[in-house]
Design a protein around this motif. Structure first.
Motif, PDB file in Angstrom:
ATOM      1  N   ILE A 265      -5.751 -15.530  -0.591  1.00 38.79           N
ATOM      2  CA  ILE A 265      -5.785 -13.798  -0.867  1.00 38.79           C
ATOM      3  C   ILE A 265      -5.855 -13.142   0.349  1.00 38.79           C
ATOM      4  CG2 ILE A 265      -7.751 -12.161  -0.921  1.00 38.79           C
ATOM      5  CD1 ILE A 265      -9.702 -14.057  -1.867  1.00 38.79           C
ATOM      6  N   THR A 266      -5.223 -13.024   1.533  1.00 36.54           N
ATOM      7  CA  THR A 266      -5.162 -12.927   3.007  1.00 36.54           C
ATOM      8  C   THR A 266      -3.903 -12.407   3.110  1.00 36.54           C
ATOM      9  OG1 THR A 266      -6.776 -14.010   4.157  1.00 36.54           O
ATOM     10  CG2 THR A 266      -4.781 -13.195   5.378  1.00 36.54           C
ATOM     11  N   GLN A 267      -2.796 -13.462   1.940  1.00 41.45           N
ATOM     12  CA  GLN A 267      -1.680 -13.387   1.716  1.00 41.45           C
ATOM     13  C   GLN A 267      -1.220 -12.160   0.850  1.00 41.45           C
ATOM     14  OE1 GLN A 267      -0.049 -14.117   4.982  1.00 41.45           O
ATOM     15  NE2 GLN A 267      -1.245 -15.587   5.510  1.00 41.45           N
ATOM     16  N   ARG A 268      -1.969 -12.381  -0.216  1.00 36.55           N
ATOM     17  CA  ARG A 268      -1.853 -11.715  -1.109  1.00 36.55           C
ATOM     18  C   ARG A 268      -1.709 -10.003  -0.953  1.00 36.55           C
ATOM     19  NH1 ARG A 268      -3.950 -12.791  -7.117  1.00 36.55           N
ATOM     20  NH2 ARG A 268      -3.023 -10.874  -7.463  1.00 36.55           N
ATOM     21  N   LEU A 269      -3.079  -9.699   0.510  1.00 33.15           N
ATOM     22  CA  LEU A 269      -2.933  -8.128   0.398  1.00 33.15           C
ATOM     23  C   LEU A 269      -2.298  -7.852   1.983  1.00 33.15           C
ATOM     24  CD1 LEU A 269      -7.336  -9.106   1.459  1.00 33.15           C
ATOM     25  CD2 LEU A 269      -5.535  -6.993  -0.227  1.00 33.15           C
ATOM     26  N   ASN A 270      -1.821  -8.931   2.659  1.00 30.94           N
ATOM     27  CA  ASN A 270      -0.743  -8.676   3.930  1.00 30.94           C
ATOM     28  C   ASN A 270       0.672  -8.611   2.959  1.00 30.94           C
ATOM     29  OD1 ASN A 270       1.416  -9.584   5.797  1.00 30.94           O
ATOM     30  ND2 ASN A 270      -0.005  -8.945   6.864  1.00 30.94           N
ATOM     31  N   ALA A 271       0.987  -9.381   1.632  1.00 35.98           N
ATOM     32  CA  ALA A 271       1.841  -8.392   0.990  1.00 35.98           C
ATOM     33  C   ALA A 271       2.256  -7.164   0.227  1.00 35.98           C
ATOM     34  CB  ALA A 271       2.269  -9.742   0.198  1.00 35.98           C
ATOM     35  N   ALA A 272       1.421  -6.704  -0.142  1.00 41.14           N
ATOM     36  CA  ALA A 272       1.075  -6.029  -0.153  1.00 41.14           C
ATOM     37  C   ALA A 272       0.692  -4.551   0.721  1.00 41.14           C
ATOM     38  CB  ALA A 272      -0.586  -5.430  -1.757  1.00 41.14           C
ATOM     39  N   VAL A 273       0.392  -4.824   1.340  1.00 45.17           N
ATOM     40  CA  VAL A 273       0.224  -3.572   2.367  1.00 45.17           C
ATOM     41  C   VAL A 273       1.824  -3.196   3.065  1.00 45.17           C
ATOM     42  CG1 VAL A 273       0.025  -3.140   4.801  1.00 45.17           C
ATOM     43  CG2 VAL A 273      -1.959  -3.855   3.366  1.00 45.17           C
ATOM     44  N   ALA A 274       2.642  -4.771   3.176  1.00 49.93           N
ATOM     45  CA  ALA A 274       4.102  -4.695   3.346  1.00 49.93           C
ATOM     46  C   ALA A 274       4.843  -3.784   2.532  1.00 49.93           C
ATOM     47  CB  ALA A 274       4.698  -5.391   3.557  1.00 49.93           C
ATOM     48  N   LYS A 275       4.933  -4.052   0.957  1.00 48.85           N
ATOM     49  CA  LYS A 275       5.104  -3.133   0.247  1.00 48.85           C
ATOM     50  C   LYS A 275       5.313  -1.984   0.042  1.00 48.85           C
ATOM     51  CE  LYS A 275       6.197  -3.779  -5.040  1.00 48.85           C
ATOM     52  NZ  LYS A 275       5.833  -4.228  -6.209  1.00 48.85           N
ATOM     53  N   MET A 276       3.581  -1.128   0.306  1.00 45.77           N
ATOM     54  CA  MET A 276       3.512  -0.117   0.028  1.00 45.77           C
ATOM     55  C   MET A 276       3.841   1.105   1.253  1.00 45.77           C
ATOM     56  SD  MET A 276      -0.568   1.607   1.443  1.00 45.77           S
ATOM     57  CE  MET A 276      -0.009   1.432   3.480  1.00 45.77           C
ATOM     58  N   LEU A 277       3.959   0.058   2.720  1.00 42.73           N
ATOM     59  CA  LEU A 277       4.706   0.842   4.083  1.00 42.73           C
ATOM     60  C   LEU A 277       6.548   0.798   3.058  1.00 42.73           C
ATOM     61  CD1 LEU A 277       3.180  -0.946   6.320  1.00 42.73           C
ATOM     62  CD2 LEU A 277       3.345   1.281   6.063  1.00 42.73           C
ATOM     63  N   GLU A 278       7.014   0.556   2.311  1.00 45.21           N
ATOM     64  CA  GLU A 278       8.034   0.931   1.738  1.00 45.21           C
ATOM     65  C   GLU A 278       8.128   1.689   0.862  1.00 45.21           C
ATOM     66  OE1 GLU A 278       9.629  -3.255   0.228  1.00 45.21           O
ATOM     67  OE2 GLU A 278       9.874  -4.218   2.963  1.00 45.21           O
ATOM     68  N   LEU A 279       7.626   1.999   0.734  1.00 45.11           N
ATOM     69  CA  LEU A 279       7.688   3.297  -0.951  1.00 45.11           C
ATOM     70  C   LEU A 279       8.040   4.353   0.012  1.00 45.11           C
ATOM     71  CD1 LEU A 279       4.176   2.289  -2.567  1.00 45.11           C
ATOM     72  CD2 LEU A 279       6.418   1.834  -3.554  1.00 45.11           C
ATOM     73  N   PRO A 280       8.720   5.530  -0.504  1.00 49.54           N
ATOM     74  CA  PRO A 280      10.126   6.225  -0.473  1.00 49.54           C
ATOM     75  C   PRO A 280       8.527   7.356  -0.350  1.00 49.54           C
ATOM     76  CG  PRO A 280      10.816   5.510  -2.072  1.00 49.54           C
ATOM     77  CD  PRO A 280       9.626   4.494  -2.082  1.00 49.54           C
ATOM     78  N   ASP A 281       8.020   7.671  -0.931  1.00 49.72           N
ATOM     79  CA  ASP A 281       6.348   8.520  -0.753  1.00 49.72           C
ATOM     80  C   ASP A 281       5.553   8.006   0.361  1.00 49.72           C
ATOM     81  OD1 ASP A 281       5.733   6.169  -2.050  1.00 49.72           O
ATOM     82  OD2 ASP A 281       3.841   7.346  -3.396  1.00 49.72           O
ATOM     83  N   VAL A 282       5.332   7.078  -0.155  1.00 52.92           N
ATOM     84  CA  VAL A 282       4.008   6.747   1.473  1.00 52.92           C
ATOM     85  C   VAL A 282       4.894   6.963   3.288  1.00 52.92           C
ATOM     86  CG1 VAL A 282       3.500   4.853   2.861  1.00 52.92           C
ATOM     87  CG2 VAL A 282       2.884   5.198   0.488  1.00 52.92           C
ATOM     88  N   ARG A 283       6.877   6.670   3.108  1.00 54.41           N
ATOM     89  CA  ARG A 283       7.319   6.868   4.264  1.00 54.41           C
ATOM     90  C   ARG A 283       7.360   7.952   4.281  1.00 54.41           C
ATOM     91  NH1 ARG A 283       7.279   2.997   6.832  1.00 54.41           N
ATOM     92  NH2 ARG A 283       6.995   5.140   8.127  1.00 54.41           N
ATOM     93  N   LYS A 284       8.017   8.774   3.510  1.00 57.91           N
ATOM     94  CA  LYS A 284       8.175  10.815   3.693  1.00 57.91           C
ATOM     95  C   LYS A 284       6.445  11.092   3.993  1.00 57.91           C
ATOM     96  CE  LYS A 284       8.855  15.009   1.801  1.00 57.91           C
ATOM     97  NZ  LYS A 284       8.665  15.380   0.494  1.00 57.91           N
ATOM     98  N   ARG A 285       5.167  10.165   3.899  1.00 57.24           N
ATOM     99  CA  ARG A 285       4.089  11.037   4.100  1.00 57.24           C
ATOM    100  C   ARG A 285       3.573  10.324   5.999  1.00 57.24           C
ATOM    101  NH1 ARG A 285      -1.733   9.617   1.188  1.00 57.24           N
ATOM    102  NH2 ARG A 285      -3.487  11.271   2.673  1.00 57.24           N
ATOM    103  N   LEU A 286       4.098   9.037   5.914  1.00 59.43           N
ATOM    104  CA  LEU A 286       3.558   8.887   6.794  1.00 59.43           C
ATOM    105  C   LEU A 286       4.775   9.380   8.485  1.00 59.43           C
ATOM    106  CD1 LEU A 286       3.153   5.051   5.735  1.00 59.43           C
ATOM    107  CD2 LEU A 286       1.266   7.435   6.613  1.00 59.43           C
ATOM    108  N   ASP A 287       6.071   9.179   7.514  1.00 57.67           N
ATOM    109  CA  ASP A 287       6.935   9.865   8.601  1.00 57.67           C
ATOM    110  C   ASP A 287       6.772  11.686   9.501  1.00 57.67           C
ATOM    111  OD1 ASP A 287       8.161   7.838   9.153  1.00 57.67           O
ATOM    112  OD2 ASP A 287      10.140   8.191   7.804  1.00 57.67           O
ATOM    113  N   ARG A 288       5.820  12.364   8.446  1.00 60.18           N
ATOM    114  CA  ARG A 288       6.024  13.999   8.428  1.00 60.18           C
ATOM    115  C   ARG A 288       4.407  14.172   9.221  1.00 60.18           C
ATOM    116  NH1 ARG A 288       2.876  15.941   3.668  1.00 60.18           N
ATOM    117  NH2 ARG A 288       1.138  14.431   4.813  1.00 60.18           N
ATOM    118  N   ASP A 289       3.756  12.726   9.830  1.00 64.77           N
ATOM    119  CA  ASP A 289       2.758  12.894  11.486  1.00 64.77           C
ATOM    120  C   ASP A 289       3.602  11.894  12.091  1.00 64.77           C
ATOM    121  OD1 ASP A 289       1.406  14.944   9.566  1.00 64.77           O
ATOM    122  OD2 ASP A 289       0.448  12.820   8.775  1.00 64.77           O
ATOM    123  N   ALA A 290       4.966  11.505  12.575  1.00 59.95           N
ATOM    124  CA  ALA A 290       4.586  10.491  13.574  1.00 59.95           C
ATOM    125  C   ALA A 290       4.250   8.935  13.385  1.00 59.95           C
ATOM    126  CB  ALA A 290       4.939  11.465  14.269  1.00 59.95           C
TER     127      ALA A 290
END
Length: 323
Positions: A265-290
Motif C-alpha cells: 500500500i505504501t508503494q501504491r501511495l508513493n507512486a500516486a504522489v509521484a504521478k500527481m507531481l508530473e501532471l501539467p495542471d499540478v506543476r503549473k499550480r505549484l510553480d506559480r508559488d515557487a
C-alpha cells in the motif's frame, strides 16, 4: 484429526486470511480515504492535503476527504494519525513544522516522529524569503548585515515562534554576527501587515505568503532560501549565492501514515504522489508559488525525514525559550 492434517488446515487458513485482509493492496481501497491536515481550513497543510485527495480520488476510484485537526502546532493532528489503524485509510499531511520542529520543542509531543509513522512520499514546499520595508533603505542582504553590525538589534517578524522562518532568522543572525529581535505576532498575516505598515521593517516569510506584496512593491525581497534563483525574480539572490549554504531550505510538506502500513500500500501511495507531481495542471499550480518538489521513494523520504530532524532539532532547542 491427525497432527499433519491440523498443520495443513492451519496453513490453508493462514494463507487465505493473508490474501483477504483489509490491508491487502489487491483489494485496497474499498472505502473512503482520510487525510488528516494538522491545520485550519485554508492552511498550507489543508491545501496540500486537498491536492493529494483530488488526485487519489481519480487514481484509486474511491472518495478521499481531508479532516482538519489543528492545534498545538500540528501535534494534535499528527498524534491522531499516529494512533490510527495502519490499514491505508488514514493518512496525514506531514511537514517540517509538524514532524520536525514541533516535536523538538515540545516536552510531550504525543508521538515519535520516526518510530510512530510510515513516511510515504515527499511533496515539497515554498522557500522562505527575507523581505524589508522600503523605508528601511536596505536593498541587499549585505546592507542589512552592515546595519546590524552598527550595534543595535534589528526587529523582525516571522510567521510565528518555532516556524522555519523563525529558525532561519536566528541561524542567519548567528552566522552574520548580528542581533535580530523577533517581534511576536499572531501569524503570517499579521506579520505581513506589520511589515507593510512599517511597525517592523524586516521579515522572514514563506514565499507564498509574501509574493503578492513583493509584486505590489510593498516589501522588497533581499534573499531567498531556495536551492536556485526563481524564474520570476532572476535578480533575487539565494542565500547560497551569498555564502550562506546552510540557509537553503523550504517549508516542505509530505504524506505519512501510521507505523506498520503494509509495504504494498505504501508503494501504491508513493507512486500516486509521484504521478500527481508530473501532471501539467499540478506543476503549473505549484510553480506559480515557487513550490520546490522532488520525487522520492518512501525509503528516501524516511531517510530525508531523519536528516531534517538531525538538522533542525538542535537549532530549535537552542533558539526556543525554555529549551
Amino acid at each position: 484429526m491427525s497432527t499433519p492434517c491440523r498443520l495443513a488446515a492451519a496453513l490453508v487458513l493462514a494463507v487465505a486470511g493473508s490474501s483477504i485482509g483489509p490491508a491487502s493492496a489487491a483489494d485496497w481501497p474499498t472505502r473512503p480515504l482520510r487525510i488528516i491536515a494538522p491545520s485550519t481550513p485554508g492552511g498550507a497543510a489543508d491545501m496540500f492535503g486537498r491536492l493529494v485527495c483530488d488526485h487519489f480520488s481519480e487514481a484509486f476510484h474511491e472518495r478521499c476527504f481531508v479532516e482538519n485537526r489543528a492545534g498545538a502546532g500540528g501535534l494534535i493532528g499528527m498524534a491522531a494519525a499516529a494512533q490510527a489503524a495502519p490499514d491505508g485509510y488514514t493518512l496525514a499531511t506531514s511537514s517540517i513544522a509538524y514532524n520536525v520542529i514541533a516535536p523538538a520543542i515540545s516536552p510531550n509531543p504525543g508521538f515519535d516522529p520516526m518510530k510512530d509513522f510510515t513516511h510515504i512520499a515527499y511533496i515539497g514546499g515554498p522557500p522562505n524569503v527575507f523581505v524589508v520595508n522600503p523605508a528601511l533603505n536596505v536593498r541587499s542582504l549585505a546592507e542589512l548585515v552592515a546595519l546590524g553590525r552598527r550595534g543595535a538589534a534589528i526587529d523582525y517578524v516571522s510567521p510565528g515562534v518555532g516556524t522555519l522562518g523563525h529558525l532561519m532568522a536566528e541561524v542567519f543572525a548567528q552566522k552574520a554576527g548580528i542581533k535580530l529581535q523577533q517581534i511576536m505576532t499572531k501569524g503570517g498575516s499579521q506579520a505581513m501587515m506589520d511589515l507593510i505598515s512599517g511597525n517592523v521593517n524586516v521579515g522572514t516569510m514563506t514565499w507564498t505568503s509574501a509574493l503578492a506584496q513583493i509584486r505590489a512593491g510593498k516589501v522588497i525581497p533581499i534573499a531567498v532560501t531556495a536551492s536556485a534563483r526563481l524564474p520570476e525574480f532572476p535578480d533575487l539572490p539565494t542565500f547560497k549565492d551569498l555564502g550562506y549554504d546552510e540557509l537553503t531550505a523550504v517549508t516542505w510538506f509530505a504524506l505519512s501514515g501510521p507505523a506498520g502500513l503494509p509495504n504494498d500500500i505504501t508503494q501504491r501511495l508513493n507512486a500516486a504522489v509521484a504521478k500527481m507531481l508530473e501532471l501539467p495542471d499540478v506543476r503549473k499550480r505549484l510553480d506559480r508559488d515557487a513550490v520546490e518538489t522532488r520525487v522520492m521513494t518512501s525509503d528516501e523520504f524516511t531517510t530525508f525525514m531523519a536528516s531534517e530532524i538531525d538538522r533542525w532539532t538542535p537549532v530549535a532547542r537552542r533558539v526556543m525559550p525554555g529549551n
